[in-house]
Design an enzyme around this catalytic site. Structure first.
Site, PDB file in Angstrom:
ATOM      1  N   GLN A 172       6.471  29.759  -8.056  1.00 20.81           N
ATOM      2  CA  GLN A 172       7.115  28.469  -7.756  1.00 20.81           C
ATOM      3  C   GLN A 172       8.506  28.423  -8.398  1.00 20.81           C
ATOM      4  OE1 GLN A 172       3.909  26.183  -9.510  1.00 20.81           O
ATOM      5  NE2 GLN A 172       3.222  25.396  -7.528  1.00 20.81           N
ATOM      6  N   ASP A 174      12.081  27.404  -9.487  1.00 22.28           N
ATOM      7  CA  ASP A 174      12.689  26.072  -9.607  1.00 22.28           C
ATOM      8  C   ASP A 174      13.933  25.962  -8.735  1.00 22.28           C
ATOM      9  OD1 ASP A 174      10.804  25.281 -11.396  1.00 22.28           O
ATOM     10  OD2 ASP A 174      12.028  25.662 -13.181  1.00 22.28           O
ATOM     11  N   ASP A 204       6.586  14.550  -7.766  1.00 20.23           N
ATOM     12  CA  ASP A 204       5.957  15.504  -8.658  1.00 20.23           C
ATOM     13  C   ASP A 204       6.908  15.861  -9.802  1.00 20.23           C
ATOM     14  OD1 ASP A 204       3.627  17.382  -8.772  1.00 20.23           O
ATOM     15  OD2 ASP A 204       5.202  18.895  -8.687  1.00 20.23           O
ATOM     16  N   GLU A 244       5.535  10.999 -11.481  1.00 20.51           N
ATOM     17  CA  GLU A 244       4.716  11.662 -12.492  1.00 20.51           C
ATOM     18  C   GLU A 244       5.617  11.974 -13.680  1.00 20.51           C
ATOM     19  OE1 GLU A 244       1.859  15.614 -12.952  1.00 20.51           O
ATOM     20  OE2 GLU A 244       3.734  15.749 -11.858  1.00 20.51           O
ATOM     21  N   ASP A 312      -5.501  16.621 -11.413  1.00 20.45           N
ATOM     22  CA  ASP A 312      -5.224  17.692 -12.376  1.00 20.45           C
ATOM     23  C   ASP A 312      -6.264  17.681 -13.496  1.00 20.45           C
ATOM     24  OD1 ASP A 312      -2.965  18.891 -11.209  1.00 20.45           O
ATOM     25  OD2 ASP A 312      -1.682  17.270 -11.929  1.00 20.45           O
TER      26      ASP A 312
END
Ligand code: GLC
Length: 553
Positions: A172, A174, A204, A244, A312
């Site tokens: 993933q 950035d 997110d 979040e 999560d």
């Protein structure tokens, strides 16, 4: 017009329900939930009283982080349907008065995203600067979010001989938000889904998202968030951003845009969630009280999003080491129930040993704490996790609709299911919607009732919190009050019955307390002192109702 008369701040009194399309309802029986399946369940959600769905990522993905690794921000994972199915589902939700918000995961992309595929092809790729590259990783490295699964946050790319940054998994990378083209792409993505009818986004990993790459000056990083909010509002005036942000309160305040607002509309309250578990472990509301009363004042449009469980790990990262151990020892005694050294992989009912009194007390709290409640699918029927599945995935099993094959989620062979349902006492034979729908004493009917009471009590969303004094032990007595109304709630954290004298302060003659969960109508003495009984782990919601009050209870 008074601000509280407006309904365009819908998130202040919303009931948000988080689900993953993939695990909710499978229409074509391939073992994977889909939009057509979800559309068939909108009436169930409307009947429950949900006012806003939050859809976890449903975009094309290599699926190495349950869809939080996205390879096309504009697409729909083919297993779940297509844009037509998406729009049909949204239309059905709107028809039942329900909004839909979607996960916006733009801190990173999947390494299979065409931008990254191009970026890593050569240093001269037009997309190279969409990501964060360095010849050498910085001396002082940020710790990884996934200890045990990742060693660091920089990964060497052989072909172009540089390191790229990944705060989460190495697959993933950035995005580089210092690049204006990246910001434009993010805005375009927002514009796209708004045009398809969504009412906002759950963003997110917001603190990571707005943080510029080390050594790059972008001025005030919050300007980016303000820009996003302004853009959102220009496109759809009452769209909302739920963020979040798991940070100390004074930093969270900045993500609301300080006292003036203008950034996130809602933020999860990770701190009170964690304090609540400490309170449960100690049978003492003090930690929760300390947390709730230390919330900073937020702008009137903003709200705390309360939750007791999400998709999560149940993170306990903001407790002290000793407090975390206490919660671990009580609710996750086995190592296999813990992850990353900070979180629990269980759902609420198994943690509370299936004790319905305690479980109900927790959800009564969730719906009566000032703020906006957020449910994770399956909580309304008391689903458990699948203990056979390790880590965060254990709570992401299919919704349990019936006691039939695969809990009525899909007719596919069990081996083809996106995740296997639990096989213990929380298996679909024991915990499912169908049974509970026909049982007035079920968890489902209880949650449905809580939601209906919450929805006639807008003071919970709008009101100010006050902790009430009383002479009892282990009882949280709190008030939420605003010009739309006033309610007091009591929660007994102990396993013994409690009789408490609560001081709610002077009231006008003729004021009564209206029990919102029963027939009681209690005449108040004008000094505002009242004796109340609470069952073991009991709870009560009492509306302070002046003479001539026309609200119904
Ligand atoms: C958020 C999500 C989590 C995901 C991570 C990386 O924390 O809640 O599920 O793994 O971001 O996108």
């Amino acid at each position: 017009m008074r601000i509280t008369d407006t309904s365009d701040l819908w998130w202040k009194t919303a009931v948000i329900y988080c689900l993953d399309v993939e695990t909710y309802m499978d229409d074509d029986d391939d073992g994977v939930g889909d939009f057509a399946g979800l559309a068939r369940r909108i009436d169930y959600l409307a009947d429950l009283g949900v006012t806003c769905l939050w859809l976890m990522p449903f975009y094309p993905t290599p699926d190495r982080d349950d869809g939080y690794d996205i390879s096309d921000f504009y697409g729909i994972d083919r297993r779940l349907g297509n844009h037509g199915d998406f729009v049909e589902m949204i239309r059905t939700a709107h028809d039942r008065g329900m909004r839909v918000i979607v996960d916006l995961v733009v801190n990173h992309t999947s390494d299979k995203h065409p931008w990254f595929v191009s970026a890593r092809r050569s240093r001269t790729s037009p997309y190279r600067d969409f990501y964060v590259w360095r010849d050498e990783p910085p001396k002082k490295q940020e710790p990884t979010v996934f200890p045990g699964e990742e060693a660091g946050v920089w990964e060497y790319d052989e072909r172009t001989e540089q390191y790229f940054q990944h705060v989460f998994y190495r697959h993933q990378p950035d995005l580089n938000i210092a690049n204006p083209r990246v910001r434009d792409e993010i805005a375009k993505t927002i514009g796209f889904w708004l045009a398809l009818g969504v009412s906002g986004f759950r963003i997110d990993a917001v603190p990571f998202l707005i943080e510029p790459p080390e050594g790059v000056d972008i001025g005030d990083p919050h300007e980016f968030l303000r820009d996003l909010k302004r853009f959102l509002q220009r496109r759809v005036g009452d769209a909302a951003l739920l963020g979040e942000v798991n940070l100390p309160y004074r930093e969270q305040l900045q993500f609301f845009g300080g006292e003036r607002g203008g950034e996130l509309d809602l933020q999860f309250d990770f701190l009170s969630m964690q304090a609540m578990y400490l309170s449960l472990a100690r049978s003492d509301p003090a930690p929760l009280i300390a947390s709730l009363t230390s919330r900073p004042a937020v702008p009137p449009e903003a709200a705390w999003a309360n939750f007791v469980r999400n998709h999560d790990e149940l993170t306990l990262d903001k407790l002290t080491d000793a407090e975390r151990e206490e919660v671990f020892d009580t609710f996750a005694p086995n190592d296999s129930q813990r992850v990353y050294g900070r979180g629990i992989t269980r759902r609420v009912p198994p943690m509370l040993a299936g004790d319905p009194r305690r479980i109900r007390m927790v959800y009564s709290l969730l719906f009566s704490m000032p703020g906006t409640p957020v449910l994770f699918y399956g909580e309304e029927i008391g689903m458990g996790e699948n203990i056979e599945i390790e880590g965060r995935q254990s709570v992401r099993t299919p919704m349990q609709w019936t006691d039939g094959k695969n809990g009525g989620f899909s007719h596919a062979a069990r081996g083809r299911l996106v995740a296997p349902p639990p096989e213990d006492g929380y298996a679909p034979q024991h915990v499912n919607v169908q049974q509970q729908r026909n049982d007035a004493d079920s968890m489902l009917q209880f949650v449905r009732h809580l939601i209906s009471r919450y929805r006639v009590s807008p003071e919970i969303g709008w009101g100010q919190l006050r902790i009430l004094e009383h002479d009892g032990r282990g009882v949280l007595a709190h008030e939420v009050a605003s010009d739309v109304g006033r309610m007091i709630a009591l929660h007994n954290f102990t396993e013994s019955p409690q009789r408490v004298q609560v001081d709610i302060g002077a009231v006008e003659d003729g004021t009564t307390l209206v029990d919102l969960h029963g027939p009681d109508r209690i005449a108040l003495d004008p000094r505002g002192k009242v004796d109340l009984e609470l069952a073991p782990y009991g709870y009560r919601w009492l509306r302070v109702s002046p003479r001539g009050d026309t609200r119904i209870g």
